[in-house]
Design an enzyme around this catalytic site. Structure first.
Site, PDB file in Angstrom:
ATOM      1  N   PRO A  23      34.880 -56.020 -73.916  1.00  0.00           N
ATOM      2  CA  PRO A  23      34.131 -55.006 -73.162  1.00  0.00           C
ATOM      3  C   PRO A  23      34.040 -55.386 -71.687  1.00  0.00           C
ATOM      4  CG  PRO A  23      32.649 -56.378 -74.456  1.00  0.00           C
ATOM      5  CD  PRO A  23      34.034 -56.760 -74.870  1.00  0.00           C
ATOM      6  N   CYS A  25      32.300 -53.898 -68.066  1.00  0.00           N
ATOM      7  CA  CYS A  25      31.481 -52.914 -67.356  1.00  0.00           C
ATOM      8  C   CYS A  25      32.294 -52.259 -66.243  1.00  0.00           C
ATOM      9  CB  CYS A  25      30.248 -53.580 -66.775  1.00  0.00           C
ATOM     10  SG  CYS A  25      29.069 -54.124 -68.010  1.00  0.00           S
ATOM     11  N   ALA A  57      29.628 -52.610 -72.199  1.00  0.00           N
ATOM     12  CA  ALA A  57      28.201 -52.684 -72.516  1.00  0.00           C
ATOM     13  C   ALA A  57      27.553 -51.329 -72.253  1.00  0.00           C
ATOM     14  CB  ALA A  57      27.537 -53.762 -71.666  1.00  0.00           C
ATOM     15  N   GLN A 100      30.101 -51.774 -77.512  1.00  0.00           N
ATOM     16  CA  GLN A 100      29.112 -52.830 -77.353  1.00  0.00           C
ATOM     17  C   GLN A 100      27.784 -52.191 -76.926  1.00  0.00           C
ATOM     18  OE1 GLN A 100      28.869 -55.676 -73.935  1.00  0.00           O
ATOM     19  NE2 GLN A 100      29.503 -57.188 -75.466  1.00  0.00           N
ATOM     20  N   TYR A 182      21.380 -61.168 -70.954  1.00  0.00           N
ATOM     21  CA  TYR A 182      20.724 -59.871 -71.119  1.00  0.00           C
ATOM     22  C   TYR A 182      19.608 -59.981 -72.163  1.00  0.00           C
ATOM     23  CZ  TYR A 182      24.558 -58.472 -68.141  1.00  0.00           C
ATOM     24  OH  TYR A 182      25.429 -58.383 -67.093  1.00  0.00           O
ATOM     25  N   LEU A 301      39.213 -67.123 -69.921  1.00  0.00           N
ATOM     26  CA  LEU A 301      40.419 -67.670 -69.284  1.00  0.00           C
ATOM     27  C   LEU A 301      41.522 -67.947 -70.289  1.00  0.00           C
ATOM     28  CD1 LEU A 301      39.146 -69.974 -66.374  1.00  0.00           C
ATOM     29  CD2 LEU A 301      40.106 -67.674 -66.254  1.00  0.00           C
ATOM     30  N   ARG A 324      39.521 -59.449 -67.904  1.00  0.00           N
ATOM     31  CA  ARG A 324      40.166 -59.295 -66.591  1.00  0.00           C
ATOM     32  C   ARG A 324      41.684 -59.405 -66.681  1.00  0.00           C
ATOM     33  NH1 ARG A 324      35.933 -63.296 -63.355  1.00  0.00           N
ATOM     34  NH2 ARG A 324      34.055 -62.151 -63.958  1.00  0.00           N
TER      35      ARG A 324
END
Length: 363
Positions: A23, A25, A57, A100, A182, A301, A324
């Protein structure tokens, strides 16, 4: 055949390979509703060749958004707007999609990252945040309001209601966000949870509210839906949440009927010290898998095909997730299959793009 491209059971489903789109954002919703950006974003990731795509999210109530531009699923209207996006994505891809569900707690009410990411006051379009205790995330921020009993009940029902909407949308499943500092992670960590009631203090008490939310989501979801939980295995801060406590949490959620655990780390404190390097979070996933038997997703990574193959073939995790790296290379699974001598199934419209040196890549 490489292990990375073998099927793997995940709760009631079997994933066709071991690559997950994590997920991410996008900070591009309007009052919680998705738009054209989400059609494009989810659409191109749904044809990436990954076995599962996770929607970013998604807030279970308005005050649970990280930013005013976060995606939401707190009303029937949000279910309708997300259904429109999903219909367009599904018209082009059959990839299983999970969502999510999240509440940002004290890390809510911030500007978009490209607008600085700082806390927004109510007069700036923000709102008063909520948390286990009235402790701000960073120095200089307004303290959150500590949730009372009615607030805990409200948030639990908000997660359950969002899970029921996810089921109505015929999503493959739900991932409950208990990571990255969170709200649910805030209850788990002694750094952010200083309550003196049944939800704070001992590990047993700090686990109570997150476990209640996971149980409510499991009850709301039929068993033909996958249920996962994303965790931070450690706060990377002395005296904070750590892998030993996370292992106990993993055992408890497994007993509740959770199908997988998605293992990340950090995010709770600006004082964290993370030794970032390729695969730096994989040992946490490996330990949780070894000691609990839960299906695990490793993330962090993981960028090279051989690296992902080594993780799953050695049994450190059952699946790997890219975030990413998938944005940078939306056909990463295709390229991984080519590098490992394996195959993928592309959309028929793209079959003619197969490079000559990788003849046999597509099936």
């Amino acid at each position: 055949m490489s292990m990375l491209f073998t099927p793997v059971p995940l709760g009631p489903r079997t994933m066709q390979n071991r690559i997950v789109v994590a997920p991410m954002c996008q900070y591009s919703a309007t009052d919680g509703h998705p738009g054209a950006w989400h059609v494009m974003h989810l659409g191109h990731l749904a044809i990436s060749g990954a076995a599962m795509l996770t929607i970013e999210a998604t807030a279970v109530e308005p005050q649970g958004r990280i930013s005013p531009e976060d995606l939401g699923l707190w009303s029937e209207a949000h279910q309708v707007s997300l259904a429109r996006v999903l219909a367009q994505v599904r018209a082009c891809a059959a990839t299983p999609i999970v969502i999510q569900l999240a509440h940002a707690g004290r890390k809510a009410s911030t500007a978009k990252p490209w607008d600085g990411g700082g806390q927004l006051a109510p007069g700036q379009g923000g709102w008063v945040t909520e948390a286990p205790s009235a402790i701000p995330y960073a120095p200089g921020e307004a303290p959150p309001r500590a949730l009372d009993a009615a607030g805990l009940e409200r948030v639990t029902e908000a997660f359950a209601a969002a899970a029921r909407r996810a089921d109505a949308l015929e999503l493959a499943g739900v991932e409950v966000h208990c990571a990255h500092g969170y709200l649910l992670h805030q209850f788990l960590s002694p750094l952010s949870n200083r309550r003196d009631d049944a939800y704070g203090g001992s590990l047993e008490n700090r686990l109570r509210f997150p476990l209640g939310v996971v149980a409510a989501v499991r009850e709301a979801l039929p068993r033909n839906r996958v249920l996962g939980v994303r965790v931070s295995a450690t706060d990377w801060v002395d005296g904070g949440w750590d892998i030993g406590e996370c292992l106990e949490f993993a055992r408890r959620i497994e007993a509740l009927g959770v199908d997988y655990i998605h293992v990340s780390s950090g995010g709770l404190s600006p004082g964290q010290r993370i030794p970032v390097k390729p695969g730096y979070q994989v040992p946490f996933a490996a330990r949780i898998k070894k000691e609990t038997g839960l299906k695990t997703i490793a993330v962090g990574l993981i960028t090279e095909p051989w690296q992902a193959e080594a993780i799953v073939s050695s049994g450190q995790a059952d699946l790997v997730a890219l975030a990413r790296g998938m944005l940078y290379d939306p056909r990463w699974p295709w390229h991984a299959a080519a590098a490992l001598g394996d195959t993928v199934v592309p959309p028929p419209q793209y079959r003619r793009c197969q490079p000559r040196e990788f003849k046999g890549l597509f099936r």
